[in-house]
Scaffold this active site. Structure first.
Site, PDB file in Angstrom:
ATOM      1  N   TRP A 165       1.302   3.149   4.145  1.00 37.93           N
ATOM      2  CA  TRP A 165       2.231   2.233   3.466  1.00 37.93           C
ATOM      3  C   TRP A 165       1.490   0.973   3.026  1.00 37.93           C
ATOM      4  O   TRP A 165       0.394   1.038   2.516  1.00 37.93           O
ATOM      5  CB  TRP A 165       3.439   1.917   4.341  1.00 37.93           C
ATOM      6  CG  TRP A 165       4.276   3.120   4.671  1.00 37.93           C
ATOM      7  CD1 TRP A 165       4.432   3.698   5.907  1.00 37.93           C
ATOM      8  CD2 TRP A 165       5.044   3.935   3.775  1.00 37.93           C
ATOM      9  NE1 TRP A 165       5.244   4.796   5.830  1.00 37.93           N
ATOM     10  CE2 TRP A 165       5.648   4.967   4.537  1.00 37.93           C
ATOM     11  CE3 TRP A 165       5.292   3.887   2.405  1.00 37.93           C
ATOM     12  CZ2 TRP A 165       6.470   5.927   3.965  1.00 37.93           C
ATOM     13  CZ3 TRP A 165       6.122   4.845   1.840  1.00 37.93           C
ATOM     14  CH2 TRP A 165       6.698   5.849   2.623  1.00 37.93           C
ATOM     15  N   SER A 166       2.038  -0.191   3.283  1.00 37.20           N
ATOM     16  CA  SER A 166       1.454  -1.431   2.758  1.00 37.20           C
ATOM     17  C   SER A 166       0.192  -1.871   3.488  1.00 37.20           C
ATOM     18  O   SER A 166      -0.477  -2.818   3.052  1.00 37.20           O
ATOM     19  CB  SER A 166       2.494  -2.560   2.786  1.00 37.20           C
ATOM     20  OG  SER A 166       3.484  -2.336   1.799  1.00 37.20           O
ATOM     21  N   VAL A 167      -0.169  -1.169   4.574  1.00 37.18           N
ATOM     22  CA  VAL A 167      -1.446  -1.476   5.222  1.00 37.18           C
ATOM     23  C   VAL A 167      -2.587  -1.219   4.235  1.00 37.18           C
ATOM     24  O   VAL A 167      -3.641  -1.848   4.300  1.00 37.18           O
ATOM     25  CB  VAL A 167      -1.632  -0.622   6.497  1.00 37.18           C
ATOM     26  CG1 VAL A 167      -3.003  -0.843   7.120  1.00 37.18           C
ATOM     27  CG2 VAL A 167      -0.542  -0.967   7.511  1.00 37.18           C
ATOM     28  N   ALA A 168      -2.355  -0.324   3.280  1.00 33.55           N
ATOM     29  CA  ALA A 168      -3.369  -0.011   2.270  1.00 33.55           C
ATOM     30  C   ALA A 168      -3.746  -1.244   1.455  1.00 33.55           C
ATOM     31  O   ALA A 168      -4.845  -1.308   0.896  1.00 33.55           O
ATOM     32  CB  ALA A 168      -2.857   1.088   1.336  1.00 33.55           C
ATOM     33  N   LYS A 169      -2.847  -2.221   1.383  1.00 29.63           N
ATOM     34  CA  LYS A 169      -3.167  -3.443   0.641  1.00 29.63           C
ATOM     35  C   LYS A 169      -4.373  -4.142   1.258  1.00 29.63           C
ATOM     36  O   LYS A 169      -5.198  -4.726   0.543  1.00 29.63           O
ATOM     37  CB  LYS A 169      -1.958  -4.378   0.627  1.00 29.63           C
ATOM     38  CG  LYS A 169      -0.766  -3.817  -0.128  1.00 29.63           C
ATOM     39  CD  LYS A 169       0.470  -4.684   0.079  1.00 29.63           C
ATOM     40  CE  LYS A 169       1.691  -4.034  -0.563  1.00 29.63           C
ATOM     41  NZ  LYS A 169       2.936  -4.769  -0.251  1.00 29.63           N
TER      42      LYS A 169
END
Length: 203
Positions: A134-138
């Protein structure tokens, strides 16, 4: 007899028509089975009894690409410690284990000074399980972008994204600086409502 004969002919036509319709449906399903399977997967993505398995199998169920490790890998040291049994929140003592159960935690790892202090997995997950970030990829993208700039692969984060990704020319991203994309302020309209059948993310 005439009425009975007409009835049998009409009934036969109905059966033939239904058979043709059923055949068309079967053919459509056959040629779109992968798309229909992915659609069902997305629709049931957050179902409570499926969510854990869905999250760890997303790479197999949806279009994905494996990113292999480089030649140089960093190995963490291990200094195992027990996880605290409780913590204090708003002046109240809370159970760490109950918190993890309540939040549906599937894994926890604590790292300090390049050493793993605690690592455990739950609900069928193991240290080999994959999970959607999810947004950890940011955070990953931010680090990779910094490396790309430092190594000279990207000259300036104010460059338009189309300078490096030409196929985006003609889209809403044309002329948008890399910095704005990184900050999620590109101006692109995108509906990420997983519960809405026709949202952009589902389509």
């Amino acid at each position: 007899m005439k009425h009975s004969s007409r009835f049998r002919i009409s009934d036969k036509k109905i059966l033939i028509g239904m058979g043709i319709i059923f055949g068309i449906i079967l053919i459509t399903v056959f040629f779109n089975i992968n798309r229909l399977s992915r659609l069902y997967f997305v629709i049931t993505l957050f179902e409570p009894d499926r969510i854990v398995e869905n999250f760890r199998s997303m790479g197999e169920r949806m279009n994905s690409r494996e990113v292999k490790a480089g030649d140089k890998t960093f190995i963490f040291q291990r200094r195992p410690r027990a996880l605290p049994e409780s913590y204090v929140f708003n002046g109240q003592k809370k159970s760490v284990r109950k918190f993890m159960e309540h939040t549906g935690t599937t894994g926890m790892i604590v790292i300090r000074d390049n050493a793993i202090l605690f690592e455990e997995y739950y609900q069928g997950n193991t240290d080999k399980s994959k999970a959607i970030s999810w947004s950890v990829a940011k955070s990953f993208i931010s680090a990779l972008m910094g490396i790309a700039v430092a190594e000279g692969h990207i000259k300036d984060i104010m460059d338009p994204v189309t300078k490096y990704v030409p196929f985006l020319k003609g889209s809403g991203y044309e002329g948008v600086p890399i910095k704005h994309v990184l900050q999620m302020s590109s101006g692109i309209r995108f509906n990420e409502d997983y519960a809405a059948f026709n949202s952009d993310i589902n389509r």
